[in-house]
Design an enzyme around this catalytic site. Structure first.
Site, PDB file in Angstrom:
ATOM      1  CB  SER A 261       3.611   5.566  14.354  1.00  0.00           C
ATOM      2  OG  SER A 261       3.432   4.366  13.631  1.00  0.00           O
ATOM      3  CE  LYS A 262      -1.592   7.310  19.537  1.00  0.00           C
ATOM      4  NZ  LYS A 262      -2.707   8.205  19.611  1.00  0.00           N
ATOM      5  NE  ARG A 263      -1.469   5.327  11.789  1.00  0.00           N
ATOM      6  CZ  ARG A 263      -0.545   5.803  10.962  1.00  0.00           C
ATOM      7  NH1 ARG A 263      -0.220   5.150   9.874  1.00  0.00           N
ATOM      8  NH2 ARG A 263       0.043   6.954  11.201  1.00  0.00           N
TER       9      ARG A 263
END
Ligand code: GLU
Length: 502
Positions: A261-263
């Site tokens: 995920s981006k995070r």
């Protein structure tokens, strides 16, 4: 056998920089189209006006082109005129097409105006939560008589949304990658909104209207879309279009098996590019995220990947992102670059190191060229050049006294050894300043003093580079040159020999 009836697409939303998952999906569509002789098109799904930007468009288009992924229809640069028989290829330029399609569905009673207010929908959701039921549209506006519609409209005073009727039953498809998938439509959350009250068409609707209009034959996208596909199939049917073949690519996972995920993970292609992954290495690696040629070959150029690509061999299970393998593959590709090409590609990374003060000056091409024989095979990325040989271009090298003293030695021995090494090396002039000339006398020095050659060499290495890991020591001394080597040995000897500094 070329098949010109195959039409596939990548349809990114320009709401963020090019994501590794989007790049992989684009690549697999591109590979499939090129392998079968079909058409690959690029469509911008930019209806989320608040989050879409021209910068993200540019980032996505430039990033895909950089990887070598090109399309037959669509814009080639951000803001560019679209080209292809089904233009425009950006959704905000197609609003009239969606309007016409939704009017058609409403006229056929396959969709209906929905007057529910956010408050009503919120109350429904809360009641369902309290009853531990999954969220679902309750159908308040599904079967209103004309006068009831008029009354609801008068009550809310706002233009209605358009909701699509979800028919009961099972929707199934033969997935290109995952075999047969069937989903009961009772699990789809009820009738869903296709056009907001303000006239904005929503993703499920626009994607289907466009895939139909653009005659997409195969929708190949990430597994995260499996749950959307039944809605899309229902819409294709309602609009009276042939349903395309669907193929869902395995998710890209972190090494621990969690979703990338981006995070939590590094997902922007730009970040890999900034680290000095080269296009040949990255695209080769992306092709292996969920596919393999079934042979031992790892290092494959794009044209060979196209020739070997077989969509039937795409894996069902998640594709674990293995940074070590990416670095290895990238290193293999760096080794294959022509010297001048490599120098050109290294320059921006050296310049970045000058800009942020890690090195003092940008070396000239004829300083970098002679280093390539020892550097090229040791670079996992272009940026690693700074760690590997940046010490050559640092004016005032600061040597950590704790690092320069080998583990088995004390500062006094180190001082003595550095002074002795300096004197031995000083006996060489620039003509005999060659790796195989410098090594024997230093080995002899270690032997006469009863030192382990490894300890002596480590002390010299740290003294002249500031680091414990470098290219081979004697190549390093040659690259540094006589004067710099002697000067650095002297100052390192002074550092270990001066107790006040420690
Ligand atoms: N715009 C959608 C996305 O970026 C496209 C999904 C699809 O391929 O259908 O996820």
């Amino acid at each position: 056998m070329p098949d010109s009836t195959i039409r596939v697409r990548i349809a990114p939303s320009p709401t963020g920089p090019l994501h590794i998952g989007t790049a992989r999906t684009a690549l697999f569509n591109f590979l499939y189209a090129r392998h079968v002789g079909g058409t690959f098109l690029f469509r911008l799904e930019d209806t989320d006006v608040a989050r879409s930007t021209a910068e993200f468009e540019r980032d996505i288009i430039d990033g895909l082109h950089w990887l070598g992924i090109t399309w037959d229809e669509g814009p080639d640069t951000a803001g560019d005129m679209d080209h292809g028989p089904f233009a425009p290829y950006r959704q905000m330029a197609r609003l009239a097409i969606y309007k016409e399609a939704s009017d058609r569905l409403v006229a056929a009673d396959l969709a209906y105006p929905c007057f529910c207010t956010p408050e009503e929908l919120d109350a429904d959701r809360k009641a369902q939560e309290a009853a531990r039921q999954p969220p679902k549209y309750v159908g308040r506006c599904a079967n209103l008589a004309p006068d009831e519609r008029t009354a609801r409209l008068a009550g809310t005073g706002r233009p209605p949304a358009t909701r699509f009727r979800v028919r009961p039953g099972v929707v199934g498809w033969n997935d290109m990658i995952r075999d047969r998938i069937e989903i009961d439509t009772t699990n789809l959350g009820g009738d869903f909104v296709i056009v907001r009250g303000d006239g904005t068409p929503l993703y499920h609707f626009t994607v289907v209207v466009d895939d139909a209009a653009m005659e997409i034959s195969h929708v190949i996208r990430g597994e995260d879309h499996v749950g959307n596909t039944p809605k899309h199939i229902l819409l294709f049917e309602a609009l009276g279009h042939a349903v395309p073949v669907f193929g869902h690519l395995p998710l890209i996972l972190n090494p621990d098996g969690t979703k990338m995920s981006k995070r939590k993970s590094q997902t922007a292609i730009d970040d890999y590019r900034a680290e000095g992954f080269i296009r040949e290495g990255l695209v080769n690696y992306l092709a292996y995220l969920g596919w393999s040629p079934g042979t031992e070959e790892d290092v494959l150029p794009l044209d060979e990947i196209i020739a070997k690509f077989d969509i039937d061999k795409v894996h069902k299970g998640g594709a674990k992102f293995d940074r070590g393998r990416l670095e290895w593959l990238n290193g293999q590709w760096i080794r294959r670059l022509e010297p001048n090409d490599l120098i050109d590609r290294l320059r921006p990374y050296l310049q970045a190191a000058v800009d942020d003060g890690r090195i003092s000056r940008l070396p000239a091409d004829d300083e970098v060229g002679p280093l390539l024989p020892v550097v090229q095979e040791r670079l996992p990325t272009l940026a690693a050049v700074v760690d590997l040989v940046g010490f050559l271009w640092i004016d005032d090298l600061v040597v950590d006294p704790a690092l320069v003293v080998p583990k088995r030695w004390d500062p006094a021995t180190t001082h003595e050894a550095l002074v002795a090494a300096r004197d031995i090396l000083a006996a060489h002039d620039t003509v005999t300043w060659e790796a195989d000339e410098l090594e024997p006398p230093l080995r002899e020095l270690a032997e006469t003093r009863g030192w382990k050659a490894g300890d002596l060499f480590m002390a010299i290495r740290v003294a002249v580079t500031g680091r414990t890991a470098t290219p081979p020591l004697f190549d390093t001394l040659v690259a540094l040159g006589r004067e710099l080597t002697l000067a650095r040995l002297e100052s390192a000897a002074a550092v270990v020999g001066a107790p006040t500094v420690r």
